[in-house]
Design an enzyme around this catalytic site. Structure first.
Site, PDB file in Angstrom:
ATOM      1  N   LYS A   1      32.691   7.028   8.105  1.00 46.70           N
ATOM      2  CA  LYS A   1      33.387   7.895   9.088  1.00 46.70           C
ATOM      3  C   LYS A   1      32.844   7.805  10.460  1.00 46.70           C
ATOM      4  O   LYS A   1      33.474   7.635  11.416  1.00 46.70           O
ATOM      5  CB  LYS A   1      33.127   9.201   8.519  1.00 46.70           C
ATOM      6  CG  LYS A   1      33.886   9.767   7.305  1.00 46.70           C
ATOM      7  CD  LYS A   1      33.922  11.122   7.039  1.00 46.70           C
ATOM      8  CE  LYS A   1      32.373  11.818   6.764  1.00 46.70           C
ATOM      9  NZ  LYS A   1      31.793  11.087   5.835  1.00 46.70           N
TER      10      LYS A   1
ATOM     11  N   ARG B   1      34.304  20.304   5.759  1.00 46.90           N
ATOM     12  CA  ARG B   1      33.833  19.750   4.537  1.00 46.90           C
ATOM     13  C   ARG B   1      33.920  20.975   3.576  1.00 46.90           C
ATOM     14  O   ARG B   1      33.424  20.592   2.336  1.00 46.90           O
ATOM     15  CB  ARG B   1      32.223  19.799   4.652  1.00 46.90           C
ATOM     16  CG  ARG B   1      31.877  18.333   4.810  1.00 46.90           C
ATOM     17  CD  ARG B   1      30.020  18.078   5.537  1.00 46.90           C
ATOM     18  NE  ARG B   1      29.834  17.087   4.751  1.00 46.90           N
ATOM     19  CZ  ARG B   1      29.430  16.071   5.589  1.00 46.90           C
ATOM     20  NH1 ARG B   1      29.587  16.109   6.804  1.00 46.90           N
ATOM     21  NH2 ARG B   1      28.428  15.029   5.319  1.00 46.90           N
TER      22      ARG B   1
ATOM     23  N   ARG C   1      21.766   1.672   4.342  1.00 47.81           N
ATOM     24  CA  ARG C   1      21.738   2.242   5.603  1.00 47.81           C
ATOM     25  C   ARG C   1      20.220   2.948   5.697  1.00 47.81           C
ATOM     26  O   ARG C   1      19.487   2.970   6.786  1.00 47.81           O
ATOM     27  CB  ARG C   1      22.720   3.236   5.819  1.00 47.81           C
ATOM     28  CG  ARG C   1      22.891   3.741   7.048  1.00 47.81           C
ATOM     29  CD  ARG C   1      23.959   4.807   7.152  1.00 47.81           C
ATOM     30  NE  ARG C   1      24.151   5.885   6.152  1.00 47.81           N
ATOM     31  CZ  ARG C   1      25.176   6.734   5.852  1.00 47.81           C
ATOM     32  NH1 ARG C   1      26.129   6.930   6.538  1.00 47.81           N
ATOM     33  NH2 ARG C   1      24.971   7.850   5.006  1.00 47.81           N
TER      34      ARG C   1
ATOM     35  N   ARG D   1      17.355   7.300   7.925  1.00 48.10           N
ATOM     36  CA  ARG D   1      17.938   8.646   8.086  1.00 48.10           C
ATOM     37  C   ARG D   1      17.192   9.462   7.559  1.00 48.10           C
ATOM     38  O   ARG D   1      16.876   9.256   6.029  1.00 48.10           O
ATOM     39  CB  ARG D   1      19.336   8.737   7.502  1.00 48.10           C
ATOM     40  CG  ARG D   1      20.487   8.235   8.770  1.00 48.10           C
ATOM     41  CD  ARG D   1      21.763   8.450   8.267  1.00 48.10           C
ATOM     42  NE  ARG D   1      22.283   9.500   7.753  1.00 48.10           N
ATOM     43  CZ  ARG D   1      23.364  10.317   7.861  1.00 48.10           C
ATOM     44  NH1 ARG D   1      24.363   9.784   8.563  1.00 48.10           N
ATOM     45  NH2 ARG D   1      23.643  11.231   7.057  1.00 48.10           N
TER      46      ARG D   1
ATOM     47  N   ARG E   1      24.743  14.368  -2.509  1.00 45.54           N
ATOM     48  CA  ARG E   1      25.472  14.425  -1.391  1.00 45.54           C
ATOM     49  C   ARG E   1      26.980  13.950  -1.998  1.00 45.54           C
ATOM     50  O   ARG E   1      27.943  14.455  -1.635  1.00 45.54           O
ATOM     51  CB  ARG E   1      25.394  13.578  -0.218  1.00 45.54           C
ATOM     52  CG  ARG E   1      24.040  14.303   0.892  1.00 45.54           C
ATOM     53  CD  ARG E   1      23.355  13.305   1.553  1.00 45.54           C
ATOM     54  NE  ARG E   1      24.427  12.752   2.679  1.00 45.54           N
ATOM     55  CZ  ARG E   1      24.476  11.690   3.290  1.00 45.54           C
ATOM     56  NH1 ARG E   1      23.394  10.537   2.802  1.00 45.54           N
ATOM     57  NH2 ARG E   1      25.214  11.195   4.186  1.00 45.54           N
TER      58      ARG E   1
HETATM   59  P1  AMP Z   1      26.839  13.435   7.814  1.00 52.50           P
HETATM   60  O1  AMP Z   1      26.075  12.654   8.736  1.00 52.50           O
HETATM   61  O2  AMP Z   1      28.253  13.819   8.001  1.00 52.50           O
HETATM   62  O3  AMP Z   1      26.896  12.743   6.382  1.00 52.50           O
HETATM   63  O4  AMP Z   1      25.903  14.425   7.490  1.00 52.50           O
HETATM   64  C1  AMP Z   1      24.769  14.739   7.165  1.00 52.50           C
HETATM   65  C2  AMP Z   1      24.337  16.109   6.648  1.00 52.50           C
HETATM   66  O5  AMP Z   1      24.653  17.092   7.743  1.00 52.50           O
HETATM   67  C3  AMP Z   1      24.971  16.643   5.376  1.00 52.50           C
HETATM   68  O6  AMP Z   1      24.636  16.143   4.182  1.00 52.50           O
HETATM   69  C4  AMP Z   1      24.892  18.035   5.375  1.00 52.50           C
HETATM   70  O7  AMP Z   1      23.662  18.703   5.201  1.00 52.50           O
HETATM   71  C5  AMP Z   1      25.006  18.448   7.162  1.00 52.50           C
HETATM   72  N1  AMP Z   1      26.368  18.441   7.522  1.00 52.50           N
HETATM   73  C6  AMP Z   1      26.889  17.801   8.344  1.00 52.50           C
HETATM   74  N2  AMP Z   1      28.317  18.094   8.561  1.00 52.50           N
HETATM   75  C7  AMP Z   1      28.339  19.423   7.942  1.00 52.50           C
HETATM   76  C8  AMP Z   1      29.442  20.248   7.660  1.00 52.50           C
HETATM   77  N3  AMP Z   1      30.822  20.297   7.942  1.00 52.50           N
HETATM   78  N4  AMP Z   1      29.060  21.401   6.882  1.00 52.50           N
HETATM   79  C9  AMP Z   1      27.912  21.332   6.074  1.00 52.50           C
HETATM   80  N5  AMP Z   1      26.964  20.712   6.248  1.00 52.50           N
HETATM   81  C10 AMP Z   1      26.963  19.740   7.220  1.00 52.50           C
END
Ligand code: AMP
Length: 197
Positions: free
Chosen positions: A13, A89, A128, A134, A145
């Site tokens: 994404k 989400r 990654r 990260r 996740r």
């Molecule tokens: P991502 O980089 O989009 O995978 O996001 C990393 C982490 O940020 C996720 O595993 C959540 O802990 C938090 N996070 C990101 N976007 C959201 C969202 N829309 N709702 C809740 N938690 C989020």
């Protein structure tokens, strides 16, 4: 263009959001990146989010919705359109987006669902973790996740399918291949729905 990128963690994404944003001249807004930089900077938002992010759990909807509202509405970014990466989400987030967005920015145009199977996604996250380091890219967190995605986010496919917004795109292959598929899907959709042109 008001576009949402859906898809499991590791589906690409972030990469595709950046490409779409550059190509269509709109901002890419990644809630995950906002949390990551706020955690690194130790801001109040970062402190609120940190434990959830480290565990691979979702930050509470109220926190996320407030952050996105501020980012989209207060900076008036949404006038030109946007690519949302990693938001919404959950169903309450999707409903919150609908409620807040329509008046200020107009309706969403399309939701791209990047389709990548679980074993490939786990492999990508492991890669990654090695290259980017990260905070949430351990194998254990990645599995969590994915489960959170299945339980909380996958139901959004139905939500957006019911609204005729969902377009599923094969997310396997190189970033160029996936980007070409997304552009082809957008062109196809625009041809069939002239209001999007
Ligand atoms: P991502 O980089 O989009 O995978 O996001 C990393 C982490 O940020 C996720 O595993 C959540 O802990 C938090 N996070 C990101 N976007 C959201 C969202 N829309 N709702 C809740 N938690 C989020």
């Amino acid at each position: 263009m008001r576009l949402v990128l859906l898809g499991p963690p590791g589906s690409g994404k972030g990469t595709q959001a950046a490409r779409l944003a550059a190509r269509h001249g709109v901002p890419a807004i990644s809630t995950g990146q906002i949390f990551e930089s706020d955690i690194a900077a130790g801001t109040p938002l970062g402190k609120q989010a940190e434990d959830y992010v480290r565990r691979g759990e979702l930050v509470p909807d109220t926190v996320v919705l407030e952050m996105v509202r501020e980012r989209l509405l207060d900076r008036s970014d949404c006038a030109q359109g946007f690519v949302l990466d990693g938001f919404p989400r959950t169903l309450p987030q999707a409903e919150g987006l609908d409620r807040n967005l329509v008046n200020a920015c107009g309706e969403l145009d399309v939701v791209i669902d990047l389709d990548v199977d679980e074993s490939e996604v786990l492999e990508r996250i492991a890669g990654r973790a090695r290259t980017e380091g990260r905070v949430d890219d351990t194998r254990e967190t990645a599995i969590n996740r994915l489960k959170v995605f299945t339980d909380e986010t996958a139901p959004l496919r139905r939500y957006y399918r019911d609204r005729a917004l969902l377009v599923t795109v094969d997310g396997t292959g190189s970033p160029d291949e996936v980007a070409d598929r997304i552009e082809a899907a957008l062109a196809d959709r625009a041809a069939r729905r002239p209001r999007l042109v």
